[in-house]
Design a protein around this motif. Sequence first.
Motif, PDB file in Angstrom:
ATOM      1  N   SER A  99      33.363  45.546  32.069  1.00 59.98           N
ATOM      2  CA  SER A  99      32.620  45.293  33.431  1.00 59.98           C
ATOM      3  C   SER A  99      32.784  43.788  33.861  1.00 59.98           C
ATOM      4  N   GLY A 100      32.724  42.796  32.564  1.00 60.51           N
ATOM      5  CA  GLY A 100      32.489  41.438  33.108  1.00 60.51           C
ATOM      6  C   GLY A 100      31.137  40.957  32.880  1.00 60.51           C
ATOM      7  N   LYS A 101      30.212  41.834  32.888  1.00 58.91           N
ATOM      8  CA  LYS A 101      28.881  41.310  32.753  1.00 58.91           C
ATOM      9  C   LYS A 101      28.497  40.516  31.373  1.00 58.91           C
ATOM     10  N   SER A 102      27.377  40.142  31.338  1.00 58.88           N
ATOM     11  CA  SER A 102      27.005  39.412  30.209  1.00 58.88           C
ATOM     12  C   SER A 102      26.397  40.416  29.009  1.00 58.88           C
ATOM     13  N   LEU A 103      26.683  39.874  27.839  1.00 58.44           N
ATOM     14  CA  LEU A 103      26.447  40.714  26.637  1.00 58.44           C
ATOM     15  C   LEU A 103      25.162  40.973  26.793  1.00 58.44           C
ATOM     16  N   SER A 104      24.023  40.208  27.141  1.00 61.70           N
ATOM     17  CA  SER A 104      22.667  40.615  27.028  1.00 61.70           C
ATOM     18  C   SER A 104      22.371  41.562  28.090  1.00 61.70           C
ATOM     19  N   ASP A 323      30.236  35.435  25.759  1.00 64.23           N
ATOM     20  CA  ASP A 323      29.352  34.093  25.662  1.00 64.23           C
ATOM     21  C   ASP A 323      28.095  33.978  26.163  1.00 64.23           C
ATOM     22  N   ASP A 324      27.563  35.112  26.726  1.00 66.62           N
ATOM     23  CA  ASP A 324      26.424  35.322  27.551  1.00 66.62           C
ATOM     24  C   ASP A 324      25.941  34.131  28.398  1.00 66.62           C
ATOM     25  N   PRO A 325      26.795  33.834  29.453  1.00 70.48           N
ATOM     26  CA  PRO A 325      26.502  32.609  30.370  1.00 70.48           C
ATOM     27  C   PRO A 325      25.598  33.218  31.308  1.00 70.48           C
TER      28      PRO A 325
END
Length: 483
Positions: A99-104, A323-325
């Motif tokens: 999806s492209g979303k952050s890991l968190s 990378d959880d940006p």
Amino acid sequence: MNDFANDGLARNFLAGSWAEGDSGAVVSIEDPGLEEHLVDCAQAGEDSLSRAVDAARVSFDRGDLADMNPHARGQLMQRIALEIRAIADEGANLLCRESGKSLSAAHDEFEEAAQYFEYYGGMADKIEGKSIPLGPDYADYTEFEPFGVSAQIVPWNFPVSIAARSLAPSMAAGNSTIIKSPELDPVALAMLGLALERADVPAGSVSILNGIGADLGARLVASSEVDQIVFTGSVPTGQAILRAAADTVTPALMELGGKSAAVVFEDANLDTVISSLQNGIFYNAGQVCSAMARVLVHRSIYEDAVERAAALANGLSIGHGLDDPDHTPVVSALQLSRVEELASTARHDGVRVASGGARLDRRGYFMAPTILADVDPASRVAQEEIFGPVACFTPFDTEAEAVALANGTEFGLVAGIFTRDLARSHRVARKLRAGQVFVNEWFAGGISTPFGGVGKSGFGREKGLEALFNYVRTKNIAISLKG
């Protein structure tokens, strides 16, 4: 039984087993942060859908969930929650990459899914009717009964949590459910089938199928064997589904688009506003139906607000979701083109671009975090849902003008108010045309608070106790005692 995934192919959860696509068809899934192939997912078609619908009908008629002791049904849902948490690390990694979303954010989505099953599992034995007094010669009471087969079409922005949001109350009420997953990012949602399988959900009571919306989704909602339709997505698709539902007279629950406005009064705490803006428009790259898309600011603090919003946008960390940006790519090349086109149109129309305004020159589908100032309320960028990281700022002078601007679109999903004046927050909240109003914190609320819109944002409510009663219908039973 085949596993959920092997040989690089993710499979569909079809009536309790894992199935490949019709005639071996697959959908290729891309990592939007790298613009490269990630995995193939089985593509369900007419045959898979027919099997899922037949299994759902058999399961419902057999009473697998509806006739289960309500307490036991609640315990089953609590087990599902535990199993969702058990797969959350692997599932979040997949969801982040597809999806492209952050890991968190992906982890949050699996946790939210688990909480939906806990919340509605606790209600499974509390769906109670009532007695209606008709005098000594009658006994009259109501019962709530499930619809039967619930068809649920899930969007790509929050596939796991939105699927759980509808599936959990559907199961709590005793329905069988068929979920049509989004073709852009279906893999993590297919993993939800693992949790269902490991929790021993009755075979046939739930299926999760990946397929092309114009084919599989259209066939699903047009089926005469479907007793309810639940849809979250765009207005045009929702309208097409409603037309199909009219032919079969099938009840539908619609959660559609939004163009939500935050009203920032002169006494607002701008630190609070900017904090809400980060979550409200840059979370998940702005791909949120209830995003803080329009920011209406009192003229006395307008320039300060725009300047601080631009500083926020320019200071966000940007990168691949793993990378959880702070800021991640949008889901696809097509979505990026649409977002950029609307921002470009605004720029050509003379809107002041305080930050961003175009795609980033880097690998992946990245739109720059964008703040547009002095936006004409009648312009395309102020009226159309962008579904990207673009906030539109417009000044106002009076409370009445602010309310008129906030209500000045065809949508009515959520709205926000920022003020230290408690009386004004109540007064304005009542005037805003929206299904949910946030005061001094965008996205305040949670699983227990009802969510849904008015106007072209749809109808019906998800989340909270109120949502449960979208998944049952009332039956009245009147008994004469007159001998």
